[in-house]
Every structure is written in C-alpha cells, then in structure tokens.
Design an enzyme around this catalytic site. Structure first.
Site, PDB file in Angstrom:
ATOM      1  N   ASP A   1       0.870  -1.177   0.000  1.00 20.48           N
ATOM      2  CA  ASP A   1       0.000   0.000   0.000  1.00 20.48           C
ATOM      3  C   ASP A   1       0.905   1.224   0.000  1.00 20.48           C
ATOM      4  OD1 ASP A   1      -2.280   1.679   0.330  1.00 20.48           O
ATOM      5  OD2 ASP A   1      -2.030   1.680   2.495  1.00 20.48           O
ATOM      6  N   SER A   2       0.322   2.399  -0.225  1.00 19.44           N
ATOM      7  CA  SER A   2       1.090   3.637  -0.091  1.00 19.44           C
ATOM      8  C   SER A   2       1.611   3.782   1.344  1.00 19.44           C
ATOM      9  CB  SER A   2       0.192   4.832  -0.411  1.00 19.44           C
ATOM     10  OG  SER A   2      -0.894   4.856   0.493  1.00 19.44           O
TER      11      SER A   2
ATOM     12  N   TYR B   1      -0.787   8.576  -1.877  1.00 24.90           N
ATOM     13  CA  TYR B   1      -0.869   8.421  -3.334  1.00 24.90           C
ATOM     14  C   TYR B   1      -2.083   9.185  -3.896  1.00 24.90           C
ATOM     15  CZ  TYR B   1       2.340   4.319  -3.712  1.00 24.90           C
ATOM     16  OH  TYR B   1       3.412   3.466  -3.724  1.00 24.90           O
TER      17      TYR B   1
ATOM     18  N   CYS C   1      -4.380  -1.335  -2.042  1.00 25.15           N
ATOM     19  CA  CYS C   1      -4.570   0.106  -2.148  1.00 25.15           C
ATOM     20  C   CYS C   1      -5.504   0.348  -3.332  1.00 25.15           C
ATOM     21  CB  CYS C   1      -3.206   0.750  -2.393  1.00 25.15           C
ATOM     22  SG  CYS C   1      -3.261   2.515  -2.709  1.00 25.15           S
TER      23      CYS C   1
ATOM     24  N   CYS D   1     -11.069   3.019   0.358  1.00 23.38           N
ATOM     25  CA  CYS D   1      -9.641   3.288   0.578  1.00 23.38           C
ATOM     26  C   CYS D   1      -9.262   2.465   1.798  1.00 23.38           C
ATOM     27  CB  CYS D   1      -9.419   4.771   0.854  1.00 23.38           C
ATOM     28  SG  CYS D   1      -7.763   5.156   1.479  1.00 23.38           S
TER      29      CYS D   1
ATOM     30  N   HIS E   1      -7.096   2.828   3.961  1.00 22.52           N
ATOM     31  CA  HIS E   1      -6.793   3.612   5.168  1.00 22.52           C
ATOM     32  C   HIS E   1      -8.051   3.934   5.983  1.00 22.52           C
ATOM     33  CE1 HIS E   1      -2.786   4.515   3.440  1.00 22.52           C
ATOM     34  NE2 HIS E   1      -2.453   4.969   4.632  1.00 22.52           N
TER      35      HIS E   1
END
Ligand code: DGL
Length: 255
Positions: A7-8, A39, A70, A180, A182
């Site tokens: 992932d970022s 990102y 991601c 997302c 996150h």
C-alpha cells in the site's frame, strides 16, 4: 515462496489483517511506501512509477503473487502491471456492488481518495452496478494523513468528517463503502455521524481472489515489513505496526 502485499502506507495492513485469518500458513511481505504516501493526491503517472518499482522489489524478494492493498494504486496501475508482469496481481475493488445487493433499499455512500473517486475504474463500476442511482461518491483525502499519524479518533477527525460530509443528507444512507484501505481505522468516527450505516470493504473479496490464484503452502504464518524498500527492524516501528493491527481488531467489531 511469499505473498507480497503493498500500500502507499499503513492502510493495506487492513488487508493483511484479513489475510492473516484466511491464509494462516503463508509467508507475507508487507510493503508500505512511506516515502511517497499519500498516493491519492498524486498523478496517475507518478503512482504507476511507484507501483512498478514495488512490484519489481516483490519479485526480487521471492513473491509468488502480489496484492495491491490500495484502491488508488489499483485504479491507477493494475491494468498496466498485469500487462507487464506474469505473476498474479490482485487489486482492490470497492464493494459497491455488494452494498447495492445487500442494502440497495437505501442510498450508498462510497468514500475513497480523489484519484479513486475520479478514476475511470470507479466511473465504470458505478455505471455498471448502480442502475437506480443510489450511489454517491466522496473523496476524504485527509483521513489518509490522520491514519498515518495514528490519529484514529477525536475532535479533529470528527470535525473533518462532519465538514467533508456536510453536503450530504446523511440520514438517507444505508451503507458506507470504504473505498480506501486507510479508512478502516475510522469506523467508530463514521458511526458517530452515521449511526445507521453498514460498513463494507473489499478486503475479504480481495483475499478470496488471491486464494484462487495461488498454490497454497503449509508454512507457519510470518510477515516481513518494509518501508519503501527498507526492512523494518526497529522495535519502535514494529510497535507502531502492532498498534495499527490492534486498532483493526477493534474496528472489526463494527459492521
Ligand atoms: N490506502 C490507499 C487506498 O486504498 C491510498 C491512500 C493514499 O495514499 O492516498 O486508496
């Protein structure tokens, strides 16, 4: 051999968290591109460059399959990477169809990064599944920054969400799609302002897709962590990662 998940940043740990349950006998590499997070506000070309470098790294580190944990990187680069590399590359798909199938009696709010919200992949997905125009999209880029700082709850998170969602009549939504990785850290804050919604993410779908594409092994579960190509060995950083995983244990209870 190993399974590479990247992932970022730390959002993809939510996918690793699911993988730990569904694939308890595999070796994993988790790669967080901490030098380049977030990102979601970068250009597509930049993201393709980062993803290409990570995939080469994973292949050099004995990966038999790669999970792009991601949504943003999937949206920007999965198609190109599948053309370029022959190993299985599994991407994220926001659970929009599932939200409509399960909770299509009410509106569906899909939140993601700006790149994902505006991306062709999302537009096509919504066109394909949203026959009754139930879906609204919103970009919440600041949540990525909060997550990276481990600021999972509190006044700042809540007022950001209230402000960012103030254009929507929140009482109309029956489900919230976390587009997302996150965003899985913030279910309790979302729940404070939208207590009626059901949460959906693409994590289980992605790992099930991975399972279909690999020959499984019988190892004891292990993970090596990397930040932008550098192995994480520092105790303090390993503790930081542990805090993310415990946060995910808590958030898992909220459906
Ligand atoms: N975790 C990522 C996603 O699923 C991207 C966050 C970011 O770097 O902007 O979209």
């Amino acid at each position: 051999m190993k399974i590479g998940i990247f992932d970022s940043g730390m959002g993809g740990l939510s996918v690793l968290h699911t993988a730990r349950k569904l694939l308890p006998h595999e070796h994993f590499i988790y790669y967080a591109d901490e030098n380049h997070v977030p990102y979601g506000e970068k250009s597509k070309e930049e993201i393709v460059g980062f993803v290409d470098e990570i995939i080469r790294f994973m292949i050099a580190h004995d990966a038999k399959a790669i999970v792009i944990a991601c949504n943003t990187a999937t949206s920007a680069a999965v198609k190109l990477m599948r053309q370029k590399y022959s190993l299985p590359i599994i991407g994220m798909e926001p659970a929009v169809k599932k939200a409509i199938d399960l909770y299509g009696d009410r509106k569906v709010l899909v939140c993601a990064t700006p790149i994902t919200v505006k991306g062709e992949k999302m537009i096509k997905l919504v066109e394909r599944v949203d026959k009754e125009h139930l879906v609204d999209l919103v970009a919440l880029p600041e949540l990525v920054r909060f997550a990276e700082k481990q600021e999972f709850e509190g006044e700042a998170v809540l007022s950001y969400l209230q402000e960012a969602l103030s254009y929507f009549d929140l009482s109309q939504y029956g489900s919230l799609v976390l587009g997302c990785t996150h965003f899985n850290y913030f279910k309790d804050s979302f729940q404070k302002i939208m207590p009626q919604v059901h949460f959906l993410d693409g994590n289980t779908g992605t790992i099930n897709q991975l399972i279909k594409n690999i020959d499984s092994e019988m190892n004891s579960f292990s993970v090596e962590y990397y930040y932008s190509g550098k192995k994480v060995t520092d105790e303090k950083e390993l503790k930081r990662i542990k805090r993310y995983l415990s946060r995910l244990d808590e958030m898992e209870q909220i459906e």
